[in-house]
Design a protein around this motif. Structure first.
Motif, PDB file in Angstrom:
ATOM      1  N   GLU A   1       0.830  -1.118   0.089  1.00  0.00           N
ATOM      2  CA  GLU A   1       0.129  -0.109  -0.020  1.00  0.00           C
ATOM      3  C   GLU A   1       0.994   1.254   0.148  1.00  0.00           C
ATOM      4  O   GLU A   1       0.563   2.257  -0.708  1.00  0.00           O
ATOM      5  CB  GLU A   1      -0.972   0.105   1.202  1.00  0.00           C
ATOM      6  CG  GLU A   1      -1.891   1.075   1.190  1.00  0.00           C
ATOM      7  CD  GLU A   1      -2.701   0.980   2.570  1.00  0.00           C
ATOM      8  OE1 GLU A   1      -3.043   2.471   2.593  1.00  0.00           O
ATOM      9  OE2 GLU A   1      -2.963   0.297   3.377  1.00  0.00           O
ATOM     10  N   ALA A   2       1.927   1.212   0.696  1.00  0.00           N
ATOM     11  CA  ALA A   2       2.862   2.290   1.071  1.00  0.00           C
ATOM     12  C   ALA A   2       3.621   2.560  -0.613  1.00  0.00           C
ATOM     13  O   ALA A   2       3.339   3.737  -1.145  1.00  0.00           O
ATOM     14  CB  ALA A   2       3.988   2.256   1.793  1.00  0.00           C
ATOM     15  N   LEU A   3       3.932   1.581  -1.242  1.00  0.00           N
ATOM     16  CA  LEU A   3       4.419   1.781  -2.559  1.00  0.00           C
ATOM     17  C   LEU A   3       3.505   2.244  -3.519  1.00  0.00           C
ATOM     18  O   LEU A   3       3.971   3.185  -4.532  1.00  0.00           O
ATOM     19  CB  LEU A   3       5.074   0.362  -3.088  1.00  0.00           C
ATOM     20  CG  LEU A   3       6.582   0.026  -2.728  1.00  0.00           C
ATOM     21  CD1 LEU A   3       6.701  -1.302  -2.960  1.00  0.00           C
ATOM     22  CD2 LEU A   3       7.522   1.090  -2.797  1.00  0.00           C
ATOM     23  N   ASP A   4       2.350   1.944  -3.644  1.00  0.00           N
ATOM     24  CA  ASP A   4       1.119   2.357  -4.265  1.00  0.00           C
ATOM     25  C   ASP A   4       0.987   3.923  -4.154  1.00  0.00           C
ATOM     26  O   ASP A   4       0.664   4.544  -4.923  1.00  0.00           O
ATOM     27  CB  ASP A   4      -0.060   1.634  -3.932  1.00  0.00           C
ATOM     28  CG  ASP A   4      -0.253  -0.030  -4.704  1.00  0.00           C
ATOM     29  OD1 ASP A   4       0.833  -0.288  -5.121  1.00  0.00           O
ATOM     30  OD2 ASP A   4      -0.868  -0.720  -4.126  1.00  0.00           O
ATOM     31  N   LEU A   5       0.893   4.128  -2.738  1.00  0.00           N
ATOM     32  CA  LEU A   5       0.729   5.533  -2.485  1.00  0.00           C
ATOM     33  C   LEU A   5       2.178   6.556  -2.987  1.00  0.00           C
ATOM     34  O   LEU A   5       1.827   7.450  -3.364  1.00  0.00           O
ATOM     35  CB  LEU A   5       0.640   5.899  -0.862  1.00  0.00           C
ATOM     36  CG  LEU A   5      -0.419   5.391  -0.114  1.00  0.00           C
ATOM     37  CD1 LEU A   5      -0.315   5.523   1.319  1.00  0.00           C
ATOM     38  CD2 LEU A   5      -1.827   6.485  -0.556  1.00  0.00           C
ATOM     39  N   LEU A   6       3.163   6.066  -2.691  1.00  0.00           N
ATOM     40  CA  LEU A   6       4.333   6.588  -3.237  1.00  0.00           C
ATOM     41  C   LEU A   6       4.247   6.917  -4.744  1.00  0.00           C
ATOM     42  O   LEU A   6       4.711   7.859  -5.156  1.00  0.00           O
ATOM     43  CB  LEU A   6       5.633   5.802  -2.841  1.00  0.00           C
ATOM     44  CG  LEU A   6       6.062   6.232  -1.465  1.00  0.00           C
ATOM     45  CD1 LEU A   6       6.994   4.967  -0.977  1.00  0.00           C
ATOM     46  CD2 LEU A   6       6.558   7.474  -1.115  1.00  0.00           C
ATOM     47  N   ALA A   7       3.863   5.876  -5.343  1.00  0.00           N
ATOM     48  CA  ALA A   7       3.669   6.031  -6.771  1.00  0.00           C
ATOM     49  C   ALA A   7       2.686   6.993  -7.349  1.00  0.00           C
ATOM     50  O   ALA A   7       3.064   7.581  -8.332  1.00  0.00           O
ATOM     51  CB  ALA A   7       3.276   4.624  -7.689  1.00  0.00           C
ATOM     52  N   ASP A   8       1.901   7.418  -6.785  1.00  0.00           N
ATOM     53  CA  ASP A   8       0.838   8.412  -6.858  1.00  0.00           C
ATOM     54  C   ASP A   8       1.256   9.837  -6.348  1.00  0.00           C
ATOM     55  O   ASP A   8       0.914  11.053  -6.751  1.00  0.00           O
ATOM     56  CB  ASP A   8      -0.579   8.208  -6.307  1.00  0.00           C
ATOM     57  CG  ASP A   8      -0.956   7.013  -6.976  1.00  0.00           C
ATOM     58  OD1 ASP A   8      -0.761   6.740  -8.137  1.00  0.00           O
ATOM     59  OD2 ASP A   8      -1.888   6.470  -6.442  1.00  0.00           O
ATOM     60  N   MET A   9       2.582   9.914  -5.693  1.00  0.00           N
ATOM     61  CA  MET A   9       2.887  11.151  -5.013  1.00  0.00           C
ATOM     62  C   MET A   9       3.684  12.024  -6.156  1.00  0.00           C
ATOM     63  O   MET A   9       4.911  11.363  -6.882  1.00  0.00           O
ATOM     64  CB  MET A   9       3.529  10.999  -3.552  1.00  0.00           C
ATOM     65  CG  MET A   9       2.595  10.403  -2.616  1.00  0.00           C
ATOM     66  SD  MET A   9       3.804  10.115  -1.040  1.00  0.00           S
ATOM     67  CE  MET A   9       2.433   9.680  -0.029  1.00  0.00           C
ATOM     68  N   THR A  10       3.780  13.334  -6.062  1.00  0.00           N
ATOM     69  CA  THR A  10       4.435  14.066  -6.817  1.00  0.00           C
ATOM     70  C   THR A  10       6.038  14.450  -5.902  1.00  0.00           C
ATOM     71  O   THR A  10       7.056  14.424  -6.559  1.00  0.00           O
ATOM     72  CB  THR A  10       3.932  15.227  -7.328  1.00  0.00           C
ATOM     73  OG1 THR A  10       3.421  16.034  -6.210  1.00  0.00           O
ATOM     74  CG2 THR A  10       2.965  15.342  -8.507  1.00  0.00           C
ATOM     75  N   GLU A  11       5.685  14.356  -4.728  1.00  0.00           N
ATOM     76  CA  GLU A  11       6.719  14.666  -4.030  1.00  0.00           C
ATOM     77  C   GLU A  11       6.877  13.572  -2.871  1.00  0.00           C
ATOM     78  O   GLU A  11       6.162  12.906  -2.329  1.00  0.00           O
ATOM     79  CB  GLU A  11       6.591  15.987  -2.956  1.00  0.00           C
ATOM     80  CG  GLU A  11       6.511  17.156  -4.076  1.00  0.00           C
ATOM     81  CD  GLU A  11       6.740  18.397  -3.239  1.00  0.00           C
ATOM     82  OE1 GLU A  11       7.565  18.474  -2.328  1.00  0.00           O
ATOM     83  OE2 GLU A  11       6.267  19.427  -3.935  1.00  0.00           O
ATOM     84  N   VAL A  12       8.069  12.921  -3.000  1.00  0.00           N
ATOM     85  CA  VAL A  12       8.529  11.929  -1.827  1.00  0.00           C
ATOM     86  C   VAL A  12       8.706  12.392  -0.388  1.00  0.00           C
ATOM     87  O   VAL A  12       9.369  13.409  -0.336  1.00  0.00           O
ATOM     88  CB  VAL A  12      10.036  11.188  -2.416  1.00  0.00           C
ATOM     89  CG1 VAL A  12      10.104  10.062  -1.533  1.00  0.00           C
ATOM     90  CG2 VAL A  12       9.612  10.619  -3.745  1.00  0.00           C
TER      91      VAL A  12
END
Length: 131
Positions: free
Chosen positions: A38-49
């Protein structure tokens, strides 16, 4: 100044709430995930890490160690500071997590002060925030 962001990754809702409360106190914006996938999926959608990820070891779908390995292999996520927050207290586990790319290791149960101290060591606490 834009606030720093933290990702709290733990399959325990109670633990996510505790960690989120601590980082929010330190002026982080916090995002929660119930496991590494779930964390990786969220990170994939974020413009800023996010600058910081607090990661539990034992989770379904993708555990914390697998998450650390994945993040470290992704150039876009390399700058993220990774802290394992877990009940795994064996020296060999700690060594594995640090070897995989975690910056720090906090063993549960921990105090708020101990967590803030670790984050301060990593340079992630605004000066005067832990007083």
């Amino acid at each position: 100044m834009t606030p720093m962001r933290a990702m709290v990754i733990d399959d325990s809702r109670a633990m996510r709430m505790i960690l989120k409360r601590i980082v929010t106190k330190l002026s982080f914006e916090a995002v929660e995930a119930g496991d590494g996938k779930e964390a990786l999926d969220l990170l994939a959608d974020m413009t800023e890490v996010p600058e910081l990820a607090l990661i539990d070891w034992n989770m379904p779908n993708m555990n914390g160690l697998e998450f650390v390995v994945k993040v470290r292999s992704d150039p876009r996520l390399r700058e993220m500071t990774l802290v394992m927050v877990t009940t795994e207290s064996e020296q060999s586990q700690i060594v594995r997590a640090l070897a995989a790319g975690a910056h720090e290791y906090v063993i549960k149960p921990f105090t708020e002060g101990a967590m803030i101290e670790k984050l301060a060591l990593l340079g992630l606490v605004p000066t005067g925030a832990n007083s």
